[in-house]
Design a protein around this motif. Structure first.
Motif, PDB file in Angstrom:
ATOM      1  N   ALA A  43       0.841  -1.190   0.000  1.00 43.97           N
ATOM      2  CA  ALA A  43       0.000   0.000   0.000  1.00 43.97           C
ATOM      3  C   ALA A  43       0.879   1.245   0.000  1.00 43.97           C
ATOM      4  CB  ALA A  43      -0.914  -0.004   1.221  1.00 43.97           C
ATOM      5  N   LEU A  44       0.545   2.178  -0.846  1.00 44.61           N
ATOM      6  CA  LEU A  44       1.301   3.412  -0.926  1.00 44.61           C
ATOM      7  C   LEU A  44       0.923   4.347   0.203  1.00 44.61           C
ATOM      8  CD1 LEU A  44       0.976   4.186  -4.747  1.00 44.61           C
ATOM      9  CD2 LEU A  44       2.933   3.208  -3.578  1.00 44.61           C
ATOM     10  N   SER A  45       1.896   5.104   0.677  1.00 46.32           N
ATOM     11  CA  SER A  45       1.562   6.153   1.638  1.00 46.32           C
ATOM     12  C   SER A  45       0.919   7.278   0.849  1.00 46.32           C
ATOM     13  CB  SER A  45       2.822   6.634   2.366  1.00 46.32           C
ATOM     14  OG  SER A  45       3.581   7.467   1.531  1.00 46.32           O
ATOM     15  N   PRO A  46       0.164   8.150   1.489  1.00 48.55           N
ATOM     16  CA  PRO A  46      -0.469   9.249   0.757  1.00 48.55           C
ATOM     17  C   PRO A  46       0.543  10.101  -0.007  1.00 48.55           C
ATOM     18  CG  PRO A  46      -1.419   9.074   2.936  1.00 48.55           C
ATOM     19  CD  PRO A  46      -0.257   8.125   2.883  1.00 48.55           C
ATOM     20  N   ALA A  47       1.751  10.249   0.522  1.00 52.66           N
ATOM     21  CA  ALA A  47       2.767  11.042  -0.167  1.00 52.66           C
ATOM     22  C   ALA A  47       3.239  10.371  -1.456  1.00 52.66           C
ATOM     23  CB  ALA A  47       3.957  11.273   0.761  1.00 52.66           C
ATOM     24  N   GLU A  48       3.143   9.053  -1.546  1.00 50.14           N
ATOM     25  CA  GLU A  48       3.568   8.319  -2.740  1.00 50.14           C
ATOM     26  C   GLU A  48       2.417   8.035  -3.692  1.00 50.14           C
ATOM     27  OE1 GLU A  48       5.067   4.948  -0.707  1.00 50.14           O
ATOM     28  OE2 GLU A  48       7.091   5.757  -0.512  1.00 50.14           O
ATOM     29  N   ASP A  49       1.187   8.277  -3.266  1.00 58.10           N
ATOM     30  CA  ASP A  49       0.000   8.005  -4.066  1.00 58.10           C
ATOM     31  C   ASP A  49      -0.267   9.196  -4.987  1.00 58.10           C
ATOM     32  OD1 ASP A  49      -2.439   7.358  -5.139  1.00 58.10           O
ATOM     33  OD2 ASP A  49      -3.509   7.290  -3.226  1.00 58.10           O
ATOM     34  N   PRO A  50      -0.105   9.028  -6.307  1.00 50.55           N
ATOM     35  CA  PRO A  50      -0.307  10.159  -7.208  1.00 50.55           C
ATOM     36  C   PRO A  50      -1.748  10.669  -7.223  1.00 50.55           C
ATOM     37  CG  PRO A  50       0.159   8.158  -8.457  1.00 50.55           C
ATOM     38  CD  PRO A  50       0.300   7.820  -7.006  1.00 50.55           C
ATOM     39  N   TRP A  55      -2.477  15.622   1.971  1.00 48.68           N
ATOM     40  CA  TRP A  55      -2.387  14.660   3.064  1.00 48.68           C
ATOM     41  C   TRP A  55      -1.881  15.363   4.308  1.00 48.68           C
ATOM     42  CZ3 TRP A  55       0.602  14.711  -1.253  1.00 48.68           C
ATOM     43  CH2 TRP A  55       1.961  14.926  -1.087  1.00 48.68           C
ATOM     44  N   THR A  56      -2.118  14.721   5.450  1.00 50.98           N
ATOM     45  CA  THR A  56      -1.728  15.317   6.718  1.00 50.98           C
ATOM     46  C   THR A  56      -1.319  14.239   7.716  1.00 50.98           C
ATOM     47  OG1 THR A  56      -2.404  16.788   8.505  1.00 50.98           O
ATOM     48  CG2 THR A  56      -4.100  15.337   7.606  1.00 50.98           C
ATOM     49  N   ASP A  57      -0.533  14.654   8.694  1.00 48.76           N
ATOM     50  CA  ASP A  57      -0.184  13.789   9.823  1.00 48.76           C
ATOM     51  C   ASP A  57      -0.643  14.451  11.130  1.00 48.76           C
ATOM     52  OD1 ASP A  57       1.622  15.838  10.121  1.00 48.76           O
ATOM     53  OD2 ASP A  57       3.400  14.591  10.070  1.00 48.76           O
ATOM     54  N   SER A  58      -1.584  15.372  11.012  1.00 53.09           N
ATOM     55  CA  SER A  58      -2.151  16.174  12.102  1.00 53.09           C
ATOM     56  C   SER A  58      -1.178  17.237  12.613  1.00 53.09           C
ATOM     57  CB  SER A  58      -2.636  15.313  13.269  1.00 53.09           C
ATOM     58  OG  SER A  58      -3.696  14.493  12.842  1.00 53.09           O
ATOM     59  N   CYS A  59      -0.024  17.353  12.003  1.00 51.65           N
ATOM     60  CA  CYS A  59       0.930  18.406  12.356  1.00 51.65           C
ATOM     61  C   CYS A  59       1.135  19.358  11.187  1.00 51.65           C
ATOM     62  CB  CYS A  59       2.274  17.812  12.734  1.00 51.65           C
ATOM     63  SG  CYS A  59       2.272  17.022  14.331  1.00 51.65           S
ATOM     64  N   ARG A  60       1.252  18.800  10.042  1.00 58.06           N
ATOM     65  CA  ARG A  60       1.440  19.623   8.863  1.00 58.06           C
ATOM     66  C   ARG A  60       0.573  19.087   7.746  1.00 58.06           C
ATOM     67  NH1 ARG A  60       7.265  18.032   6.484  1.00 58.06           N
ATOM     68  NH2 ARG A  60       6.696  15.866   6.330  1.00 58.06           N
ATOM     69  N   VAL A  61       0.291  19.938   6.805  1.00 62.69           N
ATOM     70  CA  VAL A  61      -0.530  19.589   5.652  1.00 62.69           C
ATOM     71  C   VAL A  61       0.346  19.726   4.423  1.00 62.69           C
ATOM     72  CG1 VAL A  61      -2.551  20.219   4.289  1.00 62.69           C
ATOM     73  CG2 VAL A  61      -2.630  20.392   6.775  1.00 62.69           C
ATOM     74  N   CYS A  62       0.355  18.708   3.595  1.00 61.09           N
ATOM     75  CA  CYS A  62       1.122  18.735   2.353  1.00 61.09           C
ATOM     76  C   CYS A  62       0.155  18.684   1.187  1.00 61.09           C
ATOM     77  CB  CYS A  62       2.073  17.549   2.283  1.00 61.09           C
ATOM     78  SG  CYS A  62       3.343  17.557   3.561  1.00 61.09           S
ATOM     79  N   THR A  63       0.462  19.460   0.153  1.00 66.11           N
ATOM     80  CA  THR A  63      -0.362  19.468  -1.059  1.00 66.11           C
ATOM     81  C   THR A  63       0.528  19.187  -2.253  1.00 66.11           C
ATOM     82  OG1 THR A  63      -0.085  21.854  -1.304  1.00 66.11           O
ATOM     83  CG2 THR A  63      -2.051  21.090  -0.134  1.00 66.11           C
ATOM     84  N   ALA A  82      -0.512   9.016  12.097  1.00 64.39           N
ATOM     85  CA  ALA A  82      -0.252   8.345  10.813  1.00 64.39           C
ATOM     86  C   ALA A  82      -0.709   9.241   9.667  1.00 64.39           C
ATOM     87  CB  ALA A  82      -0.998   7.014  10.762  1.00 64.39           C
ATOM     88  N   LEU A  83       0.039   9.185   8.568  1.00 67.16           N
ATOM     89  CA  LEU A  83      -0.344   9.957   7.388  1.00 67.16           C
ATOM     90  C   LEU A  83      -1.694   9.482   6.866  1.00 67.16           C
ATOM     91  CD1 LEU A  83       2.971  10.140   5.325  1.00 67.16           C
ATOM     92  CD2 LEU A  83       1.804  12.025   6.456  1.00 67.16           C
ATOM     93  N   ARG A  84      -2.504  10.415   6.436  1.00 65.75           N
ATOM     94  CA  ARG A  84      -3.786  10.069   5.814  1.00 65.75           C
ATOM     95  C   ARG A  84      -4.085  11.072   4.710  1.00 65.75           C
ATOM     96  NH1 ARG A  84      -4.992  12.694  10.431  1.00 65.75           N
ATOM     97  NH2 ARG A  84      -6.525  14.346  10.314  1.00 65.75           N
ATOM     98  N   CYS A  85      -4.687  10.588   3.656  1.00 67.09           N
ATOM     99  CA  CYS A  85      -5.045  11.416   2.516  1.00 67.09           C
ATOM    100  C   CYS A  85      -6.297  12.198   2.899  1.00 67.09           C
ATOM    101  CB  CYS A  85      -5.292  10.551   1.298  1.00 67.09           C
ATOM    102  SG  CYS A  85      -5.602  11.509  -0.202  1.00 67.09           S
ATOM    103  N   SER A  86      -6.261  13.530   2.708  1.00 63.36           N
ATOM    104  CA  SER A  86      -7.423  14.353   3.064  1.00 63.36           C
ATOM    105  C   SER A  86      -8.129  14.920   1.846  1.00 63.36           C
ATOM    106  CB  SER A  86      -6.996  15.474   4.020  1.00 63.36           C
ATOM    107  OG  SER A  86      -5.930  16.217   3.463  1.00 63.36           O
ATOM    108  N   ALA A  87      -7.542  14.796   0.655  1.00 63.46           N
ATOM    109  CA  ALA A  87      -8.218  15.259  -0.572  1.00 63.46           C
ATOM    110  C   ALA A  87      -7.665  14.499  -1.765  1.00 63.46           C
ATOM    111  CB  ALA A  87      -8.008  16.759  -0.752  1.00 63.46           C
ATOM    112  N   ARG A  88      -8.584  14.040  -2.600  1.00 65.99           N
ATOM    113  CA  ARG A  88      -8.182  13.334  -3.817  1.00 65.99           C
ATOM    114  C   ARG A  88      -8.437  14.198  -5.026  1.00 65.99           C
ATOM    115  NH1 ARG A  88      -6.069   8.678  -3.872  1.00 65.99           N
ATOM    116  NH2 ARG A  88      -6.070   7.534  -1.946  1.00 65.99           N
TER     117      ARG A  88
END
Length: 88
Positions: A43-50, A55-63, A82-88
């Motif tokens: 399973a890909l992490s949200p950062a590796e999922d195109p 995605w966020t880890d509740s500390c920072r948000v990456c786009t 844990a990292l989780r995807c917040s927008a697809r």
């Protein structure tokens, strides 16, 4: 020079046979192809999922956009999750 008793040479032969059989078993186990279920894709992490745009880890948000990946700065007393995807 002392001669070996016949039972000692027989014991030595059995020891060599046992050692050779053990070594052969180990070699075959490492060389033979695995016979199990096909490996599942990792399973890909949200950062590796195109397909994940944010995605966020509740500390920072990456786009992810056309310019690349941009992440916010974490807060002072941040507790990461844990990292989780917040927008697809």
């Amino acid at each position: 020079m002392a001669e070996l008793r016949p039972d000692r040479s027989r014991d030595a032969a059995f020891a060599w046979i046992a050692a050779a059989a053990t070594l052969a078993t180990i070699l075959v186990a490492h060389v033979a192809p695995a016979r199990g279920p096909a490996p599942q894709p990792i399973a890909l992490s949200p950062a590796e999922d195109p397909g994940c745009r944010e995605w966020t880890d509740s500390c920072r948000v990456c786009t992810r956009d056309a310019d690349g990946v941009h992440c916010s700065t974490p807060g002072f007393a941040c507790q990461r999750e844990a990292l989780r995807c917040s927008a697809r």
